[in-house]
Design an enzyme around this catalytic site. Structure first.
Site, PDB file in Angstrom:
ATOM      1  N   GLU A 415       0.829  -1.211   0.000  1.00 34.74           N
ATOM      2  CA  GLU A 415       0.000   0.000   0.000  1.00 34.74           C
ATOM      3  C   GLU A 415       0.861   1.257   0.000  1.00 34.74           C
ATOM      4  O   GLU A 415       0.516   2.253  -0.624  1.00 34.74           O
ATOM      5  CB  GLU A 415      -0.965  -0.005   1.189  1.00 34.74           C
ATOM      6  CG  GLU A 415      -2.114  -0.990   1.046  1.00 34.74           C
ATOM      7  CD  GLU A 415      -1.724  -2.441   1.217  1.00 34.74           C
ATOM      8  OE1 GLU A 415      -0.649  -2.701   1.796  1.00 34.74           O
ATOM      9  OE2 GLU A 415      -2.491  -3.329   0.795  1.00 34.74           O
ATOM     10  N   HIS A 484     -11.819  -6.099   7.935  1.00 34.54           N
ATOM     11  CA  HIS A 484     -12.445  -5.726   6.664  1.00 34.54           C
ATOM     12  C   HIS A 484     -13.592  -4.743   6.840  1.00 34.54           C
ATOM     13  O   HIS A 484     -14.273  -4.422   5.878  1.00 34.54           O
ATOM     14  CB  HIS A 484     -12.965  -6.981   5.942  1.00 34.54           C
ATOM     15  CG  HIS A 484     -11.885  -7.979   5.683  1.00 34.54           C
ATOM     16  ND1 HIS A 484     -11.592  -9.006   6.553  1.00 34.54           N
ATOM     17  CD2 HIS A 484     -10.995  -8.067   4.669  1.00 34.54           C
ATOM     18  CE1 HIS A 484     -10.578  -9.705   6.071  1.00 34.54           C
ATOM     19  NE2 HIS A 484     -10.198  -9.159   4.931  1.00 34.54           N
TER      20      HIS A 484
END
Ligand SMILES: Cc1ncc(C[n+]2csc(CCOP(=O)(O)OP(=O)(O)O)c2C)c(N)n1
Length: 680
Positions: A415, A484
């Protein structure tokens, strides 16, 4: 004077080296002790290699990311002596207008840099906004190198052929995440990137054996595929030019990245206030012996060093005399340039088409991306699994087939690399649209996100890095867990320079995404997982020109007795909970968190006298607290009841359904709260 085919203009090198040296000494002896340069970093020992490198960056689309010890490079790339002095003294007229530390540089390509005459009018290397975060300089350079390939191959702009990106750093920085992220991207994708590592053996006081095993990065990296490694003595006038020319030629020839590992002495402390008590006297003596200035003087015995030094000293003194009279930045300008100026709100945007098949929010995102990619060839979509798979949520399904793998591509699992590359691509004129798979997995990109947001401000408006980062957030339809299901919008509300969209339905998603893609600011775009494929969020596609301005809340219901402010998935729970109180409850869906529609909220609360804020992010320090504070400050006398908030208590989203439902505000809970506030 020594002359070889690749030989630099040694008089020019000598002049630049002396300029850098005298600037350091001026600061160390006069300006720092007098408090006129609050933060002084000496480049003594690093000058020769940096100057030689800058003089090799002769392609008009070359770019470099630099660090705080890169001033010699900057001078050789065209920074003037006045700009250098003004930067340290934080004057108006300095490159950052006094906003950033004097050696944290950025510089647009100068029309007439000090390189060879062939460069005149073509422009020299662009210096991308650097960062105070060690290691953060690497992935933006990797992004620029990717953009070189994109401009050349996908956009057919031949003038980008053979341009390269360079990242400077010390040997300490090679232990940082950003270095490894960029090294992996560069060697995996074989991009034209040079890692220019200046190894002075100390990271402040920490020695190299604690940064890399055996204290030798290049030998540790020998097995790395597609990476050329060159070692040399950066302070040696014989060795340094050859090694630098070799490294630059390798990258320019399209043979892939190169790591150039040059050993240099750090003759002074880390900063002006560092007494170097951690070095032995012997170490200090050895460093002084390796001084590139004395070695260059021996190497160029015929040069008239005395008169050159007199000239440079006079130039530096005259520059100081002038810069000392430059004003300080205007205090009122402090808030300028965080965001792009709003350009002509030229009439109202087209109204949405409201007929037609209702489409899913996820399909709305894809359709908008496709329409905008067709319109603007600079748009590139990338992230983990966005290519052949079409994204783990399906947002980019079949887009790679339609647009090709130069425009829609998978990245490595990094990321930091995804967002850092996006910064470099954006600075190179592309419009990156990176996807982060889930909100929680943006954590490793935090440094790049923070730095990207402040680029416009830190460079006083000279640079900006518009991009749209799409992030699925929140709990799923029948699933949740701590990894999540994060929303965490309050963190990004506090992340300077980013706009933040959080649509609750497909039509708003289209309008906000299009506005973000066409805008000039970095924007985070949340896609709520529970709404991606859900009837309540479906709407007709509002059209290929439909845009929705940021900062305009939607009034979902009008009412006279209570305002409920909400956004994202909670919007639908609030709407259901308020059904029993129709006409009494005014529901505002904020749609964007940065900026948020303060005036609409205040207007409504002034009318109803009561306000409930409902969100999914954790309660403490959640965005509801900001809204409540503003109402308390600006509409206190209009209130008839205590301000109320409903949010997830301060726990992560749990995996067990019962636990998850206990954490998230439920329709029945919201309804009860509405009733009690109405009755208050
Ligand atoms: C992420 C981060 N951690 C820590 C620091 C504080 N810091 C500034 S410079 C530095 C040492 C860097 O050493 P090196 O990369 O070898 O460069 P040098 O200063 O030796 O030229 C440290 C720890 C920082 N600026 N950023």
């Amino acid at each position: 004077m020594p002359k070889k085919s690749s030989s630099p203009n040694w008089t020019q090198v000598a002049r630049l080296l002396l300029t850098s040296r005298l600037l350091d000494e001026l600061e160390e002896r006069e300006l720092a002790p007098a408090g006129k340069v609050p933060y002084q970093f000496s480049a003594k020992g690093h000058e020769l290699s940096q100057i030689l490198l800058a003089l090799q960056l002769t392609h008009p689309h070359d770019a470099a990311t630099v660090y705080y010890r890169s001033r010699p490079f900057m001078l050789a790339a065209g920074l003037t002596v006045k700009e250098a002095i003004a930067a340290g003294m934080a004057k108006s007229g300095s490159p950052s207008e006094g906003r950033d530390v004097g050696v944290v540089f950025s510089m647009r390509s100068k029309p007439n840099p000090p390189g060879p005459p062939s460069l005149k009018g073509k422009g020299g290397v662009s210096v991308l906004p650097s960062s105070g975060d060690v290691g953060a300089q690497y992935t933006p350079a990797a992004g620029w190198a990717q953009a070189v390939q994109y401009h050349r191959d996908a956009m057919g702009e031949k003038e980008w052929d053979k341009a390269i990106a360079v990242a400077h750093g010390g040997e300490g920085s090679i232990a940082a995440n950003g270095f490894w992220a960029a090294l992996n991207i560069a060697s995996t994708r074989k991009i034209p990137m040079l890692f220019f590592i200046e190894d002075n053996a100390f990271a402040i006081s920490v020695r190299s054996h604690l940064q890399t095993p055996g204290a030798d990065l290049s030998s540790n990296l020998r097995g790395f595929k597609h990476l050329c490694i060159i070692d040399g003595d950066g302070a040696d006038p014989e060795d340094a030019p050859q090694k630098i020319a070799e490294a630059v030629a390798h990258v320019r020839a399209g043979k892939g990245p190169c790591l150039l590992h040059l050993r240099v002495p750090r003759i002074m402390g880390h900063t002006f206030i560092d007494d170097q008590s951690y070095k032995t006297e012997n170490e200090k003596r050895n460093e002084a012996k390796r001084d590139p200035l004395t070695r260059l003087q021996k190497f160029l015995p015929d040069l008239d060093w005395t008169s050159l030094e007199r000239d440079v000293a006079a130039e530096v003194r005259a520059a100081l005399d002038e810069v000392a009279s430059w004003p300080d930045p205007e205090p009122r300008s402090v808030t300028d340039n965080l965001f792009a100026a709003v350009v002509g709100a030229d009439g109202r945007p087209p109204l949405p088409e409201t007929s037609g098949t209702r489409i899913n929010l996820i399909d709305a995102v894809r359709r908008t991306l496709e329409a905008e990619m067709t319109r603007d060839p600079r748009l590139v979509v990338f992230g983990e699994d966005v290519g052949a798979k079409g994204g783990v949520h399906g947002a980019t399904a079949h887009m790679q087939e339609k647009f090709g793998d130069a425009r829609v591509f998978d990245t490595s699992l990094s990321e930091e690399g995804i967002i850092g590359s996006a910064v470099g691509m954006s600075l190179a004129g592309l419009r990156p649209v990176p996807e982060i798979q889930f909100r929680k997995y943006a954590d490793p990109a935090t440094e790049q996100i923070n730095d990207a947001g402040t680029i416009r401000w830190r460079t006083a408006g000279k640079f900006c890095a518009p991009m749209v980062v799409r992030i699925p957030v929140g709990f799923g339809k029948k699933i949740g867990d701590p990894w999540h299901s994060v929303t965490g919008e309050a963190i990004y509300a506090h992340t300077l320079g980013w706009r933040l969209a959080f649509p609750s339905n497909a039509a708003d998603a289209v309008g906000l995404l299009r506005e973000a893609l066409r805008g000039e600011d970095p924007t985070i775009f949340f896609e709520h997982r529970a709404l991606l494929d859900t009837a309540i969020a479906r709407r007709p596609y509002p059209g290929d020109e439909y845009v929705l301005r940021f900062g305009e809340a939607a009034t979902l219901a009008e009412g006279d007795a209570l305002t409920v402010v909400t956004w994202g998935a909670m919007t639908h729970r609030v709407a259901e909970a308020a059904q029993t109180s129709a006409g009494r409850v005014e529901i505002l869906d904020l749609r964007t968190i940065v900026p948020w529609d303060k005036s609409r909220v205040l207007e409504s609360v002034r009318k109803t006298g009561k306000c409930l804020i409902v969100h999914e992010d954790a309660l403490t320090g959640g965005f509801g607290a900001e809204i409540a504070a503003v109402i308390a400050e600006e509409a206190f006398t209009d209130l008839d009841a205590p301000l109320a908030r409903m949010a997830v208590p301060d726990v992560p989203i749990p995996y067990n359904m019962g636990l998850m439902n206990a954490a998230l505000p439920q329709v029945a809970d919201i309804e009860r709260k509405i009733q009690s506030l109405l009755a208050f």
